[in-house]
Design an enzyme around this catalytic site. Structure first.
Site, short mmCIF file in Angstrom:
data_model
loop_
_atom_site.label_atom_id
_atom_site.label_comp_id
_atom_site.label_asym_id
_atom_site.label_seq_id
_atom_site.Cartn_x
_atom_site.Cartn_y
_atom_site.Cartn_z
N LEU A 92 0.83 -1.21 0.00
CA LEU A 92 0.00 0.00 0.00
C LEU A 92 0.86 1.26 0.00
O LEU A 92 0.55 2.24 -0.68
CB LEU A 92 -0.94 -0.01 1.21
N HIS A 128 -16.81 0.07 2.20
CA HIS A 128 -16.92 0.97 1.05
C HIS A 128 -18.38 1.18 0.61
O HIS A 128 -18.84 2.31 0.48
CB HIS A 128 -16.12 0.43 -0.14
P1 NDP Z 1 1.71 -5.63 3.59
O1 NDP Z 1 1.35 -7.04 3.83
O2 NDP Z 1 2.50 -5.30 2.37
O3 NDP Z 1 2.48 -5.14 4.90
C1 NDP Z 1 3.10 -3.87 5.04
C2 NDP Z 1 4.41 -4.04 5.76
O4 NDP Z 1 4.15 -4.51 7.07
C3 NDP Z 1 5.32 -5.06 5.11
O5 NDP Z 1 6.10 -4.49 4.11
C4 NDP Z 1 6.13 -5.55 6.28
O6 NDP Z 1 7.22 -4.67 6.46
C5 NDP Z 1 5.20 -5.41 7.48
N1 NDP Z 1 4.60 -6.69 7.83
C6 NDP Z 1 3.89 -7.50 7.02
N2 NDP Z 1 3.49 -8.59 7.69
C7 NDP Z 1 3.95 -8.46 8.95
C8 NDP Z 1 3.84 -9.24 10.13
N3 NDP Z 1 3.17 -10.39 10.15
N4 NDP Z 1 4.42 -8.78 11.24
C9 NDP Z 1 5.07 -7.62 11.24
N5 NDP Z 1 5.21 -6.84 10.15
C10 NDP Z 1 4.65 -7.24 9.03
O7 NDP Z 1 0.40 -4.77 3.68
P2 NDP Z 1 -0.20 -3.74 2.64
O8 NDP Z 1 0.83 -2.72 2.34
O9 NDP Z 1 -0.83 -4.46 1.54
O10 NDP Z 1 -1.39 -3.11 3.50
C11 NDP Z 1 -1.16 -2.34 4.66
C12 NDP Z 1 -2.48 -2.11 5.37
O11 NDP Z 1 -3.37 -1.48 4.49
C13 NDP Z 1 -3.17 -3.40 5.81
O12 NDP Z 1 -3.86 -3.14 7.00
C14 NDP Z 1 -4.14 -3.67 4.67
O13 NDP Z 1 -5.23 -4.43 5.09
C15 NDP Z 1 -4.55 -2.27 4.30
N6 NDP Z 1 -4.99 -2.12 2.91
C16 NDP Z 1 -4.17 -2.50 1.89
C17 NDP Z 1 -4.60 -2.32 0.58
C18 NDP Z 1 -3.72 -2.68 -0.56
O14 NDP Z 1 -4.15 -2.46 -1.71
N7 NDP Z 1 -2.54 -3.20 -0.36
C19 NDP Z 1 -5.93 -1.71 0.27
C20 NDP Z 1 -6.68 -1.31 1.44
C21 NDP Z 1 -6.21 -1.53 2.70
P3 NDP Z 1 8.59 -5.10 7.17
O15 NDP Z 1 8.74 -6.56 7.05
O16 NDP Z 1 9.63 -4.34 6.41
O17 NDP Z 1 8.42 -4.63 8.56
C1 BG6 Z 2 -9.61 -2.28 -0.90
C2 BG6 Z 2 -9.88 -3.76 -0.89
O1 BG6 Z 2 -10.16 -1.67 0.23
O2 BG6 Z 2 -10.21 -1.71 -2.07
C3 BG6 Z 2 -9.37 -4.42 -2.16
O3 BG6 Z 2 -9.23 -4.32 0.24
C4 BG6 Z 2 -9.92 -3.72 -3.39
O4 BG6 Z 2 -9.74 -5.78 -2.17
C5 BG6 Z 2 -9.70 -2.22 -3.28
O5 BG6 Z 2 -9.26 -4.24 -4.51
C6 BG6 Z 2 -10.40 -1.50 -4.42
O6 BG6 Z 2 -10.04 -0.15 -4.40
P1 BG6 Z 2 -10.08 0.69 -5.74
O7 BG6 Z 2 -9.81 2.08 -5.29
O8 BG6 Z 2 -9.02 0.13 -6.63
O9 BG6 Z 2 -11.43 0.49 -6.33
#
Ligand code: NDP
Ligand code: BG6
Length: 593
Positions: free
Chosen positions: A116, A340
């Site tokens: 993200l 959403h």
């Molecule tokens: P990631 O799984 O990529 O995790 C982000 C970072 O957190 C990783 O780079 C890692 O960094 C650290 N991490 C991951 N797993 C663990 C663990 N088990 N314990 C400790 N540290 C950990 O998440 P996203 O970037 O995809 O998402 C971040 C947040 O945003 C989440 O809550 C997700 O649900 C939410 N979200 C994500 C979306 C998306 O499109 N990706 C959309 C909407 C919401 P390091 O190892 O360097 O510490």
């Molecule tokens: C996130 C969901 O909140 O929204 C994803 O966790 C989904 O599963 C995403 O793909 C969709 O967002 P957007 O802005 O691409 O429509």
């Protein structure tokens, strides 16, 4: 309001960094996250010349109007306060800074190495910088466990930064300037010591100015609390504000969500928690209230008297690739519907708020949510995508994902019928449909109006009465548009009727690129504008609607209806709609551009 802020961003930064248009000054800053608010005063932003002007749709200033209410002059306010406290104390106590040279904003992206952060947060911060929306003194710190140098972070971030299509000028230069303001600190999420080291580095950048700090928790939810605790104990601002943006999921049911809120509130006030739902930052969702409340023609029709049903539709043409591990624990109802789509529904259905102030809007939204009937099992259809081969290409099944158990029953598609038991919406079905691996990527709101009573032209429509009714479509994405289907006569002799669209097609109307939702939301969080963030009572009400049915689906191990990857989803969705005499509006071939 963010809408105004964005227009006002270009230099200087739209306001002092302590708040938005109607900024809330908290008179007292504790060195820790828990800022006890001694008093709260709302004042108009003094330097905002557009406050006294009518803004036209293209951003032009049309005419001067007198303010309805006499503003509280900021100097008077400060003078009043100075009568009880010294100037220095006042600045220290309030964290308010008339001179922005005296303040800094530090933005900490916690989980900076993640998906993200790379995909959305850093690009949004760059876009804000490019547009001149970030304050003069700002610093961005990536924080995560991965070992990285500042240069490595910059290199990683630079790969995902893009320039606006309509503004490529100086882009490379701006990127370099932006990257110079980005730093990295490697640390554990549960180490106060590591956060204290971050604090030390932040202080060096802040150089003794009033420090305002925004933590963006872009990490998995199981480590939210540890990170908040450590940041709170060791890295919160000593003399300015400290805010925390929390990403969804906010729990997976009423109980876990309440536990998360309770844990967060050990370290933060509700005012400091910015629960993000990025759909609220989308341009057309923002526009919903404008459409309703600033056009005479819609609001009188906005009720059970004229509206037959409302449809909230989300579809993606790709599966859960790469996020299967997360998704399997949540499913589409929690991932899309409970947040959403429900947030859009609440904005759509709320009564007119007293003002555009965040609390007034959120009060109305929460009333809608609390007037809704908890979702019943018979009003839900679930599905899961299966493998499908088309044109020689084989698309995977949901359970082909290595991070998903082979016997998973997690829904990747759901359709639901919801009802608001209040005077305005009694009996009107609000149908939601959300799915992954469908035939297209789309998010839209469809409002189907009732039939014209005693329609003189009924004979011309034959038996298809749906053809005769109006439908308003708000296409949130892609290719944003608002169009109204109307009936008209085909030109020429005779009387043949046709169906056409009155169409506000954004790409045709506006040449300016639409900002990403994360830009708006980050700017709002920096400005202290809470309107587009979710309050804890909204969250509780939202979970109350979905928790019983989610528990029942899981307890009864309801088997989802399997649908081929790339299809239109399970047929069960049509039966559900038909039960309420509704036909999904997204199924026909229609003229929309
Ligand atoms: P990631 O799984 O990529 O995790 C982000 C970072 O957190 C990783 O780079 C890692 O960094 C650290 N991490 C991951 N797993 C663990 C663990 N088990 N314990 C400790 N540290 C950990 O998440 P996203 O970037 O995809 O998402 C971040 C947040 O945003 C989440 O809550 C997700 O649900 C939410 N979200 C994500 C979306 C998306 O499109 N990706 C959309 C909407 C919401 P390091 O190892 O360097 O510490
Ligand atoms: C996130 C969901 O909140 O929204 C994803 O966790 C989904 O599963 C995403 O793909 C969709 O967002 P957007 O802005 O691409 O429509």
């Amino acid at each position: 309001m963010a809408a105004f802020s964005s227009m006002h961003c270009p230099p200087p930064y739209s306001s002092s960094i302590n708040g938005g248009k109607n900024r809330s000054f908290i008179f007292s800053a504790s060195p820790r996250f828990s800022v006890p608010a001694k008093a709260k005063v709302f004042v108009q932003s003094p330097g905002n010349s557009h406050q006294n002007a009518v803004l036209m749709q293209d951003g032009a200033v049309a005419a001067k109007v007198s303010p309805v209410e006499k503003e509280t002059p900021i100097e008077k306010l400060k003078g009043d306060l100075l009568s009880v406290t010294s100037s220095k104390e006042w600045d220290e106590e309030t964290g308010f800074d008339i001179n922005e040279n005296e303040s800094t904003v530090s933005i900490m992206v916690v989980g900076a190495s993640g998906d993200l952060a790379k995909k959305k947060i850093f690009p949004a911060l760059f876009a804000l910088y490019y547009e001149g929306c970030l304050p003069k003194h700002f610093t961005i710190y990536g924080y995560a466990r991965s070992k990285m140098t500042d240069a490595e972070l910059r290199n990683m971030v630079s790969k995902t930064l893009t320039c606006r299509i309509d503004k490529r000028e100086n882009c490379g230069e701006k990127m370099d300037e932006f990257l110079k303001r980005c730093f990295y600190h490697s640390g554990q999420y549960d180490s106060e010591e590591n956060f204290a080291q971050l604090d030390k580095k932040l202080k060096e950048h802040e150089g003794g100015r009033v420090s305002n700090r925004l933590f963006y928790l872009s990490i998995p939810p199981n480590i939210f609390i540890n990170a908040v605790k450590c940041a709170s104990m060791s890295a919160s601002s000593g003399n300015g504000w400290t805010r925390v943006i929390v990403e969804k999921p906010f729990g997976r049911d009423s109980e876990s969500s309440a536990a998360l809120t309770k844990a967060l509130k050990q370290y933060l006030n509700e005012d400091q928690i910015f629960r993000i739902d990025h759909y609220l930052g989308k341009e057309l969702v923002e526009n919903l209230s404008v459409l309703r409340f600033s056009n005479l023609i819609f609001e009188p029709l906005w009720s059970r008297q004229f509206i037959r049903n409302v449809q909230l539709i989300f579809s993606e043409d790709f599966g859960t690739e790469g996020r299967g591990g997360y998704f399997d624990h949540y499913g589409i109802i929690r991932d899309i519907m409970q947040n959403h789509l429900l947030q859009i529904l609440a904005l759509f259905a709320m009564e007119t708020p007293v003002s555009l102030d965040a609390e007034d809007i959120r009060n109305e939204k929460v009333k809608v949510l609390r007037s809704m009937r908890p979702l019943q099992l018979e009003d839900v259809v679930i599905g899961q995508y299966k493998s499908h081969t088309k044109g020689g290409v084989t698309y995977p099944a949901y359970t082909d994902d290595k991070t998903v158990p082979k016997d998973s029953l997690t829904p990747t598609f759901a359709a639901a019928a919801l009802f608001i038991d209040n005077a305005r919406w009694d009996g009107v079905p609000f149908l939601m449909k959300a799915g992954k691996a469908l035939h297209n990527k789309r998010a839209e709101i469809r409002v189907q109006f009732r039939h014209v009573p005693g329609n003189l032209y009924n004979r011309k429509f034959g038996t298809d009465l749906d053809q005769a009714t109006n439908e308003l479509v708000i296409r949130v994405q892609p290719d944003e548009a608002i169009y109204l289907k109307i009936n008209n006569k085909v030109p020429g002799l005779g009387m043949r009727l046709d169906r056409s669209n009155l169409n506000l097609h954004y790409a045709a109307r506006y040449s300016k690129e639409i900002p990403d939702a994360y830009e708006r939301l980050l700017l709002d969080a920096i400005e202290g504008e809470r309107r587009l963030f979710i309050r804890s009572d909204e969250l509780d009400a939202a979970w109350s609607l979905f928790t019983p049915v989610l528990a029942e689906l899981e307890e009864k191990k309801i088997i989802p209806e399997y649908y081929p990857y790339g299809s239109r989803g399970p047929v069960g969705a049509h039966y559900l709609a038909a039960r309420y005499n509704v036909r999904w509006g997204d199924l026909g071939v229609e003229q929309s551009a």
